[in-house]
Design an enzyme around this catalytic site. Structure first.
Site, PDB file in Angstrom:
ATOM      1  N   PRO A   9       0.790  -1.226   0.000  1.00 46.09           N
ATOM      2  CA  PRO A   9       0.000   0.000   0.000  1.00 46.09           C
ATOM      3  C   PRO A   9       0.824   1.279   0.000  1.00 46.09           C
ATOM      4  CG  PRO A   9      -0.108  -1.105   2.140  1.00 46.09           C
ATOM      5  CD  PRO A   9       0.544  -2.058   1.185  1.00 46.09           C
ATOM      6  N   ASN A  10       0.305   2.233  -0.730  1.00 45.39           N
ATOM      7  CA  ASN A  10       0.849   3.602  -0.818  1.00 45.39           C
ATOM      8  C   ASN A  10       2.119   3.719  -1.656  1.00 45.39           C
ATOM      9  OD1 ASN A  10      -1.187   4.838   0.899  1.00 45.39           O
ATOM     10  ND2 ASN A  10      -0.240   3.672   2.548  1.00 45.39           N
ATOM     11  N   ARG A  17       4.670  11.166  -2.186  1.00 44.59           N
ATOM     12  CA  ARG A  17       4.563  10.759  -0.793  1.00 44.59           C
ATOM     13  C   ARG A  17       5.871  10.988  -0.032  1.00 44.59           C
ATOM     14  NH1 ARG A  17       4.846   4.468   0.977  1.00 44.59           N
ATOM     15  NH2 ARG A  17       4.265   4.864   3.131  1.00 44.59           N
ATOM     16  N   TYR A  22      11.104   8.960   1.012  1.00 42.53           N
ATOM     17  CA  TYR A  22      11.034   7.947  -0.045  1.00 42.53           C
ATOM     18  C   TYR A  22      11.626   8.392  -1.385  1.00 42.53           C
ATOM     19  CZ  TYR A  22       8.009   5.691   3.337  1.00 42.53           C
ATOM     20  OH  TYR A  22       7.523   5.111   4.483  1.00 42.53           O
ATOM     21  N   ASN A  73       8.015  -5.732  -1.188  1.00 43.73           N
ATOM     22  CA  ASN A  73       8.008  -4.583  -0.290  1.00 43.73           C
ATOM     23  C   ASN A  73       6.574  -4.501   0.226  1.00 43.73           C
ATOM     24  OD1 ASN A  73       7.921  -2.180   1.061  1.00 43.73           O
ATOM     25  ND2 ASN A  73       9.003  -1.000  -0.503  1.00 43.73           N
ATOM     26  N   ALA A  76       3.373  -0.848   4.637  1.00 42.35           N
ATOM     27  CA  ALA A  76       2.882  -0.852   6.024  1.00 42.35           C
ATOM     28  C   ALA A  76       2.487  -2.256   6.499  1.00 42.35           C
ATOM     29  CB  ALA A  76       1.700   0.094   6.154  1.00 42.35           C
ATOM     30  N   GLU A  97      12.725  -9.420   1.339  1.00 39.84           N
ATOM     31  CA  GLU A  97      11.928  -8.233   1.683  1.00 39.84           C
ATOM     32  C   GLU A  97      12.745  -6.980   1.383  1.00 39.84           C
ATOM     33  OE1 GLU A  97       9.751  -8.332   5.497  1.00 39.84           O
ATOM     34  OE2 GLU A  97      10.774  -6.461   5.950  1.00 39.84           O
ATOM     35  N   HIS A  99      12.805  -2.599   1.519  1.00 45.59           N
ATOM     36  CA  HIS A  99      12.246  -1.299   1.924  1.00 45.59           C
ATOM     37  C   HIS A  99      13.092  -0.201   1.324  1.00 45.59           C
ATOM     38  CE1 HIS A  99       9.516  -3.219   4.639  1.00 45.59           C
ATOM     39  NE2 HIS A  99      10.512  -3.948   5.082  1.00 45.59           N
ATOM     40  N   ARG A 106      13.960   4.237  11.935  1.00 47.56           N
ATOM     41  CA  ARG A 106      12.763   5.079  12.004  1.00 47.56           C
ATOM     42  C   ARG A 106      11.983   4.777  13.289  1.00 47.56           C
ATOM     43  NH1 ARG A 106       9.707   4.860   6.426  1.00 47.56           N
ATOM     44  NH2 ARG A 106       8.581   6.555   7.466  1.00 47.56           N
TER      45      ARG A 106
HETATM   46  C1  DQA Z   1       8.377   1.058   3.387  1.00 42.67           C
HETATM   47  C2  DQA Z   1       8.547   1.257   4.894  1.00 42.67           C
HETATM   48  C3  DQA Z   1       7.237   1.004   5.625  1.00 42.67           C
HETATM   49  O1  DQA Z   1       7.424   1.175   7.029  1.00 42.67           O
HETATM   50  C4  DQA Z   1       6.186   1.979   5.157  1.00 42.67           C
HETATM   51  O2  DQA Z   1       4.949   1.702   5.782  1.00 42.67           O
HETATM   52  C5  DQA Z   1       6.047   2.008   3.677  1.00 42.67           C
HETATM   53  C6  DQA Z   1       7.250   1.906   2.839  1.00 42.67           C
HETATM   54  C7  DQA Z   1       9.649   1.406   2.593  1.00 42.67           C
HETATM   55  O3  DQA Z   1       9.745   1.006   1.447  1.00 42.67           O
HETATM   56  O4  DQA Z   1      10.541   2.090   3.128  1.00 42.67           O
HETATM   57  O5  DQA Z   1       4.969   2.210   3.158  1.00 42.67           O
HETATM   58  O6  DQA Z   1       8.085  -0.308   3.136  1.00 42.67           O
END
Ligand code: DQA
Length: 142
Positions: A9-10, A17, A22, A73, A76, A97, A99, A106
């Site tokens: 998501p997002n 964003r 990011y 990835n 959240a 995984e 990020h 963080r």
């Molecule tokens: C994320 C890190 C997560 O904590 C966050 O909720 C994201 C992006 C990253 O790529 O740094 O949406 O996965």
């Protein structure tokens, strides 16, 4: 080697964003970078993004028999989703995984990852380059 690359998501909001966290590259930039890297590494990739946990679970289930490995990835959902963890355990494919940000530096809640329990490796804090690092890891650790 065929790798399913999943984004949670997002991540479709990249560029808009929180660019200080990011970066300014968009989701389309990320997809183009992943596809270019895959070509250079001689890999096949299927890159997807969803804002829905269940859709990600379904795509992981479908990877069984159709992909050799998964890069994910979970965004959240990393920090909350036992369902995604269980799906990764169920298909039992090598998974990494990724990020974009350094989740370890963080907020406290971002240091918890359910998904990582089913992954061979976690790559964090390398921006979109992290996806290439994940693909390289899977190529050399099949
Ligand atoms: C994320 C890190 C997560 O904590 C966050 O909720 C994201 C992006 C990253 O790529 O740094 O949406 O996965």
């Amino acid at each position: 080697m065929k790798i399913l690359i999943l984004n949670g998501p997002n991540l479709n909001m990249l560029g808009l964003r929180e660019p200080d966290i990011y970066g300014s590259q968009t989701y389309d930039d990320l997809v183009a970078f992943v596809q270019q890297s895959a070509q250079e590494l001689n890999l096949q990739v299927d890159v997807r993004q969803s804002n829905h946990e269940g859709e990600l679970v379904t795509w992981i289930q479908q990877a069984r028999g159709t992909a050799d490995a998964i890069v994910i990835n979970p965004a959240a959902y990393t920090h909350t989703s036992v369902a995604i963890l269980d799906a990764l355990l169920a298909v039992n494919l090598p998974a990494v995984e990724v990020h974009l940000s350094n989740v370890h530096a963080r907020e406290e809640f971002r240091r918890v990852s359910y998904c990582a329990m089913a992954c061979k490796q976690v790559v964090a804090g390398q921006g979109i380059q992290g996806y290439r690092a994940a693909m390289e890891y899977l190529l050399t650790n099949q």
